[in-house]
Design a protein around this motif. Structure first.
Motif, short mmCIF file in Angstrom:
data_model
loop_
_atom_site.label_atom_id
_atom_site.label_comp_id
_atom_site.label_asym_id
_atom_site.label_seq_id
_atom_site.Cartn_x
_atom_site.Cartn_y
_atom_site.Cartn_z
N GLN A 1 -0.30 -7.47 -3.25
CA GLN A 1 0.19 -7.51 -1.86
C GLN A 1 -0.63 -6.62 -0.93
OE1 GLN A 1 1.38 -5.70 -4.28
NE2 GLN A 1 2.20 -3.75 -3.54
N VAL A 2 -1.57 -5.85 -1.49
CA VAL A 2 -2.35 -4.89 -0.69
C VAL A 2 -3.78 -5.40 -0.55
CG1 VAL A 2 -3.20 -2.51 -0.55
CG2 VAL A 2 -0.91 -2.98 -1.49
N GLY B 1 0.09 0.87 8.59
CA GLY B 1 -0.02 0.52 7.19
C GLY B 1 -1.39 0.66 6.58
N ASP C 1 -0.66 -0.97 3.29
CA ASP C 1 -0.84 -2.38 2.94
C ASP C 1 -2.30 -2.80 3.07
OD1 ASP C 1 -1.17 -2.66 5.71
OD2 ASP C 1 0.91 -3.28 5.99
#
Length: 276
Positions: free
Chosen positions: A103-104, A11, A71
């Motif tokens: 969210q990142v 991610g 992410d």
């Protein structure tokens, strides 16, 4: 740190930020560099963006990383010194990305800075010019030319590089100049350099140490080249170090990006009207 085993291969993304050039060749140089670095990074997503003159923009590059499933995004400026873009514009884009994608996680790698590897690159350029870097260089003088910035810290870093060059290679004289924005300009450096070369015995070299790998100035190259071909100078030539210096970003800025906290990022001073 970003490297083998240091990031989550499922991610993570690395976004390299080039300055951007009006000339397509300069932008392609950045893309070529990023492709070469991507082969060494064990991350699924490596993207390139630009601050000016070229697409994608930085926000578009950040969005692309997120769209590809990242992410965590490490943002690495392809910049030699920290000036306005590094201190102000890139952090502002990261803040906007944090707002859009809560969210990142976004982490910020620093510029190359005054680094030993930059001196190694300069050594390789001097070797190309026929300068024996391991020998006493009492008959050699250098003119080191930077892009120039409105940020005094960035400008002083170029003088630090010049001093370290003098310390490491024991050349007789090292002159420093800038293409624009601040003094001494390259024309003044070109005027001083032949005198220094003559005092040193006539051997000299001109090295361009640009703030970004994709920023060039053909006119400055030509003016410095004329100085290096004067009748009283045994010229070594005009060489750029910016292309290889960009590679230092892949080995240092990227590796350090994941370790930079938001508090550290906020602590970086921003000068008024800084130039990147």
């Amino acid at each position: 740190m970003i490297g083998r085993g240091s990031l989550n291969p499922g991610g993570d993304a690395v976004l390299f930020v080039g300055h951007g050039d009006r000339e397509p060749e300069g932008n392609e140089e950045v893309r070529t560099f990023v492709r070469s670095v991507a082969e060494r990074l064990v991350v699924p997503v490596v993207e390139t963006c630009f601050l000016e003159f070229e697409v994608p923009s930085m926000l578009e590059g950040l969005a692309k990383c997120v769209e590809r499933g990242a992410d965590r995004v490490a943002v690495v400026p392809i910049s030699l010194f920290a000036a306005g873009h590094v201190k102000l514009h890139i952090p502002a884009a990261i803040d906007e990305a944090k707002r859009r994608y809560p969210q990142v996680e976004f982490v910020y790698g620093g510029p190359i800075g005054v680094h030993e590897l930059v001196l190694d690159i300069i050594a390789s350029r001097l070797a190309e010019a026929g300068v024996e870097t391991e020998a006493e260089l009492e008959d050699t003088a250098l003119l080191i030319v930077g892009r120039g910035s409105g940020d005094p810290d960035a400008n002083s870093d170029l003088f630090k590089i010049s001093r370290l060059v003098w310390e490491r290679f024991k050349v007789k004289y090292v002159e420093t100049a800038f293409i624009g924005v601040t003094a001494p300009l390259v024309d003044e450096g070109v005027e001083r350099a032949p005198a220094a070369w003559s005092q040193a015995g006539g051997a000299g070299a001109v090295l361009f140490v640009h703030g970004s790998a994709d920023q060039t100035d053909g006119g400055a190259d030509r003016r410095a080249g004329r100085a290096a071909s004067g009748p009283d100078v045994r010229a070594r030539g005009v060489f750029r170090v910016s292309s290889e210096a960009a590679g230092v970003a892949g080995r240092t800025g990227a590796r350090g990006a994941a370790g930079r906290s938001e508090d550290e990022l906020r602590a970086v001073p921003v000068p008024p009207g800084g130039d990147g």
